[in-house]
Design an enzyme around this catalytic site. Structure first.
Site, PDB file in Angstrom:
ATOM      1  N   LYS A   1     -10.392 -14.127  -8.748  1.00 43.64           N
ATOM      2  CA  LYS A   1      -9.552 -15.283  -9.077  1.00 43.64           C
ATOM      3  C   LYS A   1     -10.074 -15.991 -10.323  1.00 43.64           C
ATOM      4  O   LYS A   1      -9.315 -16.535 -11.129  1.00 43.64           O
ATOM      5  CB  LYS A   1      -9.507 -16.256  -7.902  1.00 43.64           C
ATOM      6  CG  LYS A   1      -8.609 -17.454  -8.125  1.00 43.64           C
ATOM      7  CD  LYS A   1      -7.164 -17.033  -8.314  1.00 43.64           C
ATOM      8  CE  LYS A   1      -6.235 -18.129  -8.755  1.00 43.64           C
ATOM      9  NZ  LYS A   1      -4.957 -17.644  -9.258  1.00 43.64           N
TER      10      LYS A   1
ATOM     11  N   GLY B   1      -2.868 -36.805  -1.534  1.00 46.89           N
ATOM     12  CA  GLY B   1      -1.756 -37.222  -2.406  1.00 46.89           C
ATOM     13  C   GLY B   1      -2.296 -37.950  -3.623  1.00 46.89           C
ATOM     14  O   GLY B   1      -3.491 -37.854  -3.934  1.00 46.89           O
TER      15      GLY B   1
ATOM     16  N   TRP C   1      -9.346 -31.747  -2.701  1.00 46.38           N
ATOM     17  CA  TRP C   1      -8.995 -31.077  -3.941  1.00 46.38           C
ATOM     18  C   TRP C   1      -8.837 -32.197  -4.942  1.00 46.38           C
ATOM     19  O   TRP C   1      -7.811 -32.858  -5.023  1.00 46.38           O
ATOM     20  CB  TRP C   1      -7.690 -30.293  -3.794  1.00 46.38           C
ATOM     21  CG  TRP C   1      -7.278 -29.620  -5.051  1.00 46.38           C
ATOM     22  CD1 TRP C   1      -6.375 -30.054  -5.978  1.00 46.38           C
ATOM     23  CD2 TRP C   1      -7.785 -28.382  -5.571  1.00 46.38           C
ATOM     24  NE1 TRP C   1      -6.292 -29.175  -7.010  1.00 46.38           N
ATOM     25  CE2 TRP C   1      -7.139 -28.142  -6.794  1.00 46.38           C
ATOM     26  CE3 TRP C   1      -8.704 -27.455  -5.103  1.00 46.38           C
ATOM     27  CZ2 TRP C   1      -7.395 -27.021  -7.572  1.00 46.38           C
ATOM     28  CZ3 TRP C   1      -8.958 -26.334  -5.873  1.00 46.38           C
ATOM     29  CH2 TRP C   1      -8.308 -26.130  -7.085  1.00 46.38           C
TER      30      TRP C   1
ATOM     31  N   ARG D   1      -6.619 -25.622   1.327  1.00 44.15           N
ATOM     32  CA  ARG D   1      -5.915 -26.733   0.676  1.00 44.15           C
ATOM     33  C   ARG D   1      -6.807 -27.450  -0.335  1.00 44.15           C
ATOM     34  O   ARG D   1      -6.310 -28.232  -1.145  1.00 44.15           O
ATOM     35  CB  ARG D   1      -5.441 -27.757   1.711  1.00 44.15           C
ATOM     36  CG  ARG D   1      -4.454 -27.216   2.736  1.00 44.15           C
ATOM     37  CD  ARG D   1      -4.069 -28.296   3.736  1.00 44.15           C
ATOM     38  NE  ARG D   1      -3.417 -29.393   3.082  1.00 44.15           N
ATOM     39  CZ  ARG D   1      -2.099 -29.429   2.833  1.00 44.15           C
ATOM     40  NH1 ARG D   1      -1.352 -28.419   3.200  1.00 44.15           N
ATOM     41  NH2 ARG D   1      -1.548 -30.447   2.219  1.00 44.15           N
TER      42      ARG D   1
ATOM     43  N   HIS E   1      10.384   0.352 -33.263  1.00 42.55           N
ATOM     44  CA  HIS E   1       9.166   0.708 -34.018  1.00 42.55           C
ATOM     45  C   HIS E   1       8.170   1.472 -33.139  1.00 42.55           C
ATOM     46  O   HIS E   1       6.981   1.523 -33.438  1.00 42.55           O
ATOM     47  CB  HIS E   1       8.533  -0.560 -34.605  1.00 42.55           C
ATOM     48  CG  HIS E   1       9.519  -1.355 -35.381  1.00 42.55           C
ATOM     49  ND1 HIS E   1      10.002  -0.976 -36.617  1.00 42.55           N
ATOM     50  CD2 HIS E   1      10.182  -2.511 -35.051  1.00 42.55           C
ATOM     51  CE1 HIS E   1      10.892  -1.854 -37.035  1.00 42.55           C
ATOM     52  NE2 HIS E   1      11.025  -2.791 -36.115  1.00 42.55           N
TER      53      HIS E   1
HETATM   54  C1  AGP Z   1      -3.589 -13.938 -13.623  1.00 41.58           C
HETATM   55  O1  AGP Z   1      -2.743 -13.699 -12.595  1.00 41.58           O
HETATM   56  C2  AGP Z   1      -4.953 -13.445 -13.444  1.00 41.58           C
HETATM   57  N1  AGP Z   1      -5.529 -13.944 -12.281  1.00 41.58           N
HETATM   58  C3  AGP Z   1      -5.839 -13.628 -14.668  1.00 41.58           C
HETATM   59  O2  AGP Z   1      -5.234 -12.976 -15.749  1.00 41.58           O
HETATM   60  C4  AGP Z   1      -6.092 -15.079 -15.060  1.00 41.58           C
HETATM   61  O3  AGP Z   1      -4.955 -15.647 -15.596  1.00 41.58           O
HETATM   62  C5  AGP Z   1      -7.213 -15.116 -16.107  1.00 41.58           C
HETATM   63  O4  AGP Z   1      -8.366 -14.552 -15.535  1.00 41.58           O
HETATM   64  C6  AGP Z   1      -7.485 -16.536 -16.572  1.00 41.58           C
HETATM   65  O5  AGP Z   1      -7.973 -17.298 -15.514  1.00 41.58           O
HETATM   66  P1  AGP Z   1      -8.084 -18.876 -15.704  1.00 41.58           P
HETATM   67  O6  AGP Z   1      -6.714 -19.411 -15.918  1.00 41.58           O
HETATM   68  O7  AGP Z   1      -8.728 -19.369 -14.446  1.00 41.58           O
HETATM   69  O8  AGP Z   1      -8.972 -19.116 -16.901  1.00 41.58           O
END
Ligand code: AGP
Length: 612
Positions: free
Chosen positions: A607, A103, A76, A27, A508
């Site tokens: 991530k 919140g 967070w 969270r 195209h």
């Molecule tokens: C999206 O699902 C991916 N995890 C990846 O394309 C991501 O959007 C990209 O690495 C950008 O990450 P950010 O928004 O943390 O900069």
């Protein structure tokens, strides 16, 4: 979205609170803290630390806390950077009361000013700290419960709080409005928590507090009242979830949970940014002077992946509402291109994590050339937010699934209201037109909820097409970037080759790909390019392509041109990317699940991409 835990009983509170925090780390994880009423019962002691919970754990190993009553928090950040003084619990001026909060207190600025005038000393930049000083103020003339009740009556926004005091060491108080809070009922002990995972090790008898309820816990008793003090009888429900599924609130994956969080997130986002009476738009962290924004002559959006697709939708929004040219670049190209940007350029850098290396490098380059930089970001205190001149936080909460979903629609929401704001200060759109757009945008969370009501149809469709070896996604105008995003979602979690394309480009080249082995997802909602999309459907159908069409409810004609239809509620074309995003996310999710892929942690992906 933070995590709070509370305990009152006979067992040492510290290990229970720490364990509870660990299972709530999904969270929020930028700082944490614990407070207990020390065994000698006449004082409160606090340990807190920036960073992940392990940092707090190491501090507690060296300086443990005694006592069997306590509260804890994992943060967070939304107001005030993630650091020592902004982490929770917060104490009052006498260190006799401790509070944890999840919140956003929307009227904290005015409350803080009032309390400072009355002599209260603030030690943090958080919105939360006003709560403990208000309780201190009212505690002078009543019980801790009454003081908490009077305090709550002064708060606007969303909150779930935990309160303890060394002056009343035998009680633990919790209250909720807008943010989740539960009570765990034990034998000779009771718990408070943001979510079940925190307490399932100790009890499975849970009372889910409803909106505007207060729980007063002693080690032997739980009493629940409404905000006016009226008792509300409660019967605990028995929870048989295991901790992991509880963290996902019963969803099989974080991605599906995050997809389902979008309507509420959007509703809260709009509430926190747009004044409900005047429609005045405010951005607390946006510090680029209005003068600068009035004088810019062009905008350059820089981002990666899903954030880039949000920026691409942003181009259509801003150009149509603000009549300013918008260039959109993937960061890895932007940083090495011979940029034609200068002090008349506003660079909008979009990033969920705020740590994506290419985007950060792009921002450095933009600043070197004198451009003002506005960041749209989800992580408070991240590098991007420190580099930028102004920030719009998306407040989507932590996004655990690697495939970005709720952060994407939150980025779109930020772009919509930034465009309204820009159109207002540059006098491009009259206020009544902006009011109309705001009213339509406020309807979108309900439209998203409508789409989510029909998830099973989308799941069945996705399963039926999960054997296809490649997909094409087609859209036009503002939904061309939506098609790009739909294709990216499928690629990154199902590993099926998928391409998003402007439907008008089919002739195209890509039309050569079409045959009975190709699945084609077409976005053909009601729009000024609807007829054009219909002709694209006819071209694909003529070549036996297998079409799934996202269309507007009530559009029966579309069935002549497509095998499968996913209907979405009617909405202004301008806002349709916020609605079509959900079926596109769900198609990808259910195809990936059907193929047995690790949806939350797809292969080869991270991530946040912090390297070039
Ligand atoms: C999206 O699902 C991916 N995890 C990846 O394309 C991501 O959007 C990209 O690495 C950008 O990450 P950010 O928004 O943390 O900069």
């Amino acid at each position: 979205m933070c995590g709070i835990v509370g305990y009152i009983g006979l067992r040492p509170a510290q290990p229970l609170l720490l364990n509870g925090l660990k299972s709530l780390e999904y969270r929020g994880y930028d700082s944490s803290g614990v407070a207990t009423i020390l065994s000698n019962k006449n004082s409160i002691s606090v340990r807190k630390s920036p960073g992940k919970i392990v940092a707090l754990e190491n501090i507690l190993k060296k300086k443990p806390l005694s006592g069997s009553v306590g509260i804890a928090h994992t943060r967070w950040a939304t107001h005030g950077a993630p650091n020592q003084e902004n982490s929770h619990p917060h104490l009052d001026c006498q260190s006799e009361i401790a509070v944890v909060h999840n919140g956003i207190i929307e009227n904290y600025v005015s409350l803080k000013a009032e309390l400072i005038k009355e002599g209260h000393k603030f030690t943090s930049q958080t919105d939360t700290e006003v709560i403990v000083h208000l309780i201190e103020k009212f505690f002078k003339s009543g019980s801790l419960e009454e003081a908490t009740r009077k305090t709550i009556a002064r708060l606007e926004g969303a909150f779930a709080i935990g309160v303890i005091s060394s002056k009343e060491p035998g009680i633990l108080i919790g209250a909720r409005m807008g943010s989740p809070l539960i009570v765990g009922v034990g034998k000779g002990e009771n718990f408070l928590a943001s979510d079940a995972p925190a307490i399932l090790d100790s009890t499975r008898d849970i009372i889910f507090l409803n909106e505007k309820e207060i729980a007063v816990l002693t080690k032997d008793k739980v009493r629940v009242t409404d905000f006016s003090g009226k008792e509300i009888p409660k019967t605990p429900s028995r929870i048989n979830w295991d901790i992991t599924s509880a963290q996902k609130s019963g969803y099989p994956h974080f991605m599906l949970k995050e997809i389902n969080e979008q309507p509420k997130n959007l509703e809260n986002f709009l509430k926190a940014r747009i004044n409900k009476e005047t429609n005045k738009i405010t951005f607390q962290e946006q510090h680029i002077p209005e003068e600068t924004l009035k004088n810019i002559t062009n905008i350059s959006v820089v981002a990666c992946g899903t954030a880039y697709h949000a920026g691409f939708v942003g181009k259509y929004i801003i150009e149509s509402l603000c009549a300013i040219p918008v260039a959109v670049d993937v960061s890895s190209e932007f940083r090495y291109r011979d940029l034609l940007i200068d002090k008349n350029t506003l660079v909008i850098a979009i990033s969920q994590s705020g740590e994506t290396a290419d985007t950060l490098a792009g921002v450095k380059e933009a600043k070197r050339r004198g451009a003002a930089v506005l960041a749209i970001c989800n992580v408070l205190g991240s590098t991007l937010t420190r580099e930028a001149d102004g920030v719009i936080y998306t407040h989507a909460g932590p996004e655990i699934g690697v495939a970005s979903t709720k952060a994407y629609t939150a980025q779109l929401a930020a772009l919509y209201i930034f465009a309204f704001y820009l159109a207002e200060i540059r006098k491009i759109l009259p206020q009544e037109q902006i009011n109309k757009y705001v009213a339509q945008l406020r309807l979108v969370p309900h439209l998203q909820q409508e789409v989510l009501k029909d998830q099973q149809t989308i799941a069945d469709l996705a399963h039926k097409h999960s054997h296809f070896g490649s997909f094409l996604y087609l859209g036009r105008n503002i939904n061309y970037p939506s098609a790009l995003e739909g294709a990216l979602k499928l690629k990154e979690i199902s590993y099926i080759p998928a391409e998003g394309y402007a439907a008008g480009e089919m002739k195209h080249g890509p039309i050569a790909l079409i045959d009975e082995y190709r699945a084609v997802v077409c976005i053909a909602c009601e729009s000024k390019v609807y007829e054009k999309m219909v002709s694209n459907l006819q071209e694909i159908k003529a070549r036996k392509g297998k079409i799934i069409t996202i269309a507007t409810q009530g559009d029966e004609k579309i069935r002549e041109h497509t095998e499968e239809v996913i209907y979405v509620p009617k909405c202004n074309e301008l806002f349709s990317p916020l609605v079509v995003a959900l079926p596109l996310q769900l198609i990808a999710y259910h195809v990936a699940v059907k193929r047995g892929c690790d949806v939350d942690q797809p292969r080869n992906l991270a991530k946040s991409v912090t390297v070039e």
